[in-house]
Design an enzyme around this catalytic site. Structure first.
Site, short mmCIF file in Angstrom:
data_model
loop_
_atom_site.label_atom_id
_atom_site.label_comp_id
_atom_site.label_asym_id
_atom_site.label_seq_id
_atom_site.Cartn_x
_atom_site.Cartn_y
_atom_site.Cartn_z
CE LYS A 1 5.07 -1.70 -3.23
NZ LYS A 1 4.35 -1.16 -1.91
CE1 TYR B 1 6.90 -4.56 -0.85
CE2 TYR B 1 4.69 -4.78 -1.27
CZ TYR B 1 5.58 -4.21 -0.62
OH TYR B 1 5.20 -3.37 0.36
CG LEU C 1 7.32 3.00 -2.37
CD1 LEU C 1 8.42 2.11 -2.67
CD2 LEU C 1 5.94 2.13 -2.18
CD GLU D 1 7.11 6.06 2.96
OE1 GLU D 1 6.35 5.97 1.82
OE2 GLU D 1 8.27 5.52 2.86
C1 LIG Z 1 5.75 2.41 2.61
C2 LIG Z 1 4.74 2.88 1.73
N1 LIG Z 1 4.42 4.15 1.19
C3 LIG Z 1 3.69 4.61 0.07
C4 LIG Z 1 2.76 3.59 -0.22
C5 LIG Z 1 1.84 3.99 -1.36
O1 LIG Z 1 2.28 3.84 -2.67
P1 LIG Z 1 1.39 3.24 -4.14
O2 LIG Z 1 0.51 4.75 -3.91
O3 LIG Z 1 2.19 3.28 -5.08
O4 LIG Z 1 0.51 2.27 -3.56
C6 LIG Z 1 2.88 2.08 -0.32
C7 LIG Z 1 2.00 1.26 -0.48
O5 LIG Z 1 2.06 0.18 -0.28
C8 LIG Z 1 3.72 1.83 0.99
O6 LIG Z 1 3.97 0.49 1.28
#
Ligand SMILES: Cc1ncc(COP(=O)(O)O)c(C=O)c1O
Length: 279
Positions: free
Chosen positions: A147, A33, A203, A179
């Protein structure tokens, strides 16, 4: 149509949108997603999100249903139909519908879903005051760069944070910070911005990429390496990055203040410069 859904090429009201209980997304979390938001009604960093969706799909051997241009058109059409001032766009591709069996066959038709919902701007007091966080063990699988809709470990961590009355759960794998449950985490120590490296344990956030670029261009040294829980707790500043959290200061972790106990100058500066990118 306000809250809008899309299933396999067809738009319909969200409340009327359903998929089969035999969908492998429902049965196995077998899908990927993206979440995209708008600023000024326009979707932000669509290319980067679609590139990551392609990475995720490819990593699990899932056929991309649409080329980027077609995705972009569908997103614009969804925004037009929903007509919210600001919207949150959710895209999901699952491996499709089949009688329940872990292994799959190649001829399955992926199920493609999009939703477009109202996005309320983040409470500005959160930005000003910062948020609290807790640390918890990172029990996720070994491909966090994908993701995947299989978010059980993130769900449990986020629920722990909610029950502890804090905003985010910061995940620790073998003593090292990876994270947040829904965000990337950055730490400022000795005038250096430290964040976990891209790879299988985080991610690769779109916001992370923008903020690291802003930091480097502003002359702030950046180290993409793991930091220990001790380094995290002793940081001058900690902040979260993400599509919905944007750049958000963390002022306390596990009941202990971080730095001065208020969002620091690096966080403020990067948050302000990030905002400028979104205008
Ligand atoms: C586990 C995780 N890490 C980092 C992020 C941040 O990613 P982004 O800046 O692309 O929204 C998200 C965003 O949903 C996330 O679910």
């Amino acid at each position: 149509m306000p809250e809008t859904a899309f299933i396999n090429g067809r738009f319909l009201p969200l409340a009327a949108a359903t998929v089969s209980i035999e969908d492998r997304g429902f049965q196995f979390g077998d899908g990927v997603y993206e979440v995209i938001r708008t600023y000024g009604g326009r979707p932000f960093k669509v290319e980067a999100h679609l590139a990551r969706l392609e990475h995720s799909a490819q990593a699990i051997g899932l056929r991309q249903p649409y080329a980027r241009e077609r995705w972009a058109q569908y997103i614009l059409e969804g925004l037009r139909l929903a007509a919210f001032p600001e919207a949150k766009i959710y895209l999901q591709i699952t491996r499709g519908m089949a009688p329940r069996d872990h292994a799959y066959t190649q001829e399955l038709e992926p199920t493609v879903v999009m939703t477009v919902r109202d996005l309320r701007p983040q409470d500005p007091t959160l930005q000003a005051a910062g948020v609290l966080a807790m640390t918890t063990e990172d029990i996720r699988w070994g491909r966090c760069d994908i993701k995947s809709v299989n978010l059980l470990a993130n769900v449990l961590a986020r629920q722990q944070a909610k029950q502890a009355g804090v905003f985010e759960a910061i995940l620790i794998r073998e003593g090292r910070m990876t994270e947040g449950a829904v965000s990337n985490v950055m730490v400022v120590r000795d005038g250096i911005l430290v964040t976990a490296p891209e790879g299988a344990h985080i991610l690769s956030g779109v916001t992370r990429g923008i903020v690291l670029d802003l930091a480097r261009r502003g002359g702030l040294p950046v180290e993409e390496r793991y930091c220990s829980r001790q380094e995290l707790m002793g940081a001058a500043e900690v902040f979260l990055t993400g599509t919905t959290v944007e750049v958000l200061g963390v002022v306390g972790i596990d009941g202990k203040p971080i730095g001065s106990g208020a969002p620091g100058p690096v966080t403020h500066n990067l948050a302000k410069r990030f905002q400028e990118q979104t205008g």
